[in-house]
Design an enzyme around this catalytic site. Structure first.
Site: not given
Length: 170
Positions: A58, A95
């Site tokens: 992205r 994460e």
């Protein structure tokens, strides 16, 4: 125009407990994406940029547009095995797990002034790994810029030695 209204929250994607910030509504709206590009350019100011590095995938959307507007080259940083030429590799913590990034070994020349761009700054692992790759090739990171910073994950701490800007903060 308020580009924030074009960011969609997706609960539990890609894993349980993750609040994913989906930028596809922003990309789908020509006026919102044009405004976003102008806002990102304002973050850079009048600084000279030789290369814009976008992180898969992205970071490619606005990274290529920023490169065009800044009269700079565009360099993709990708997941392992996606680039066809000899690469450098850097592993990092997400994460939600471990991953790695690669860059072509000849993508950046010593002294190139580099703008790093990605859509989201979360834990900072991806951006930190990208910065490491850029610096190993001799690039000077002028700025790291992001559409979104997830402040609660404190990713900016991994980028302390760099100028970091984001359009939206959550």
């Amino acid at each position: 125009m308020d580009i924030e209204k074009y960011i969609r929250n997706i609960a539990d994607f890609p894993k349980q407990g993750i609040q994913f910030k989906d930028i596809t509504p922003l990309l789908a709206n020509k006026d919102a994406s044009a405004q976003c590009l102008e806002n990102l350019l304002q973050l850079v100011g009048g600084q000279k940029i030789d290369k814009v590095v976008g992180i898969e995938s992205r970071g490619f959307f606005f990274g290529t547009l920023l490169a065009q507007k800044l009269n700079a080259g565009f360099i993709p940083i990708r997941k392992p095995g996606k680039l066809p030429y000899t690469t450098l590799k850097e592993s990092y913590q997400l994460e939600y797990g471990m991953d790695a990034l690669e860059i072509h070994e000849d993508a950046i020349k010593k002294g190139d002034r580099v703008l790093l761009h990605d859509d989201v700054l979360a834990t900072g692992g991806t951006a930190s790994a990208a910065c490491s790759l850029i610096e190993k090739l001799g690039g000077e990171i002028v700025q790291c810029n992001f559409l979104i910073e997830l402040k609660g994950l404190n990713g900016i701490q991994k980028l302390k030695k760099h100028i970091v800007n984001s359009l939206l903060q959550y």
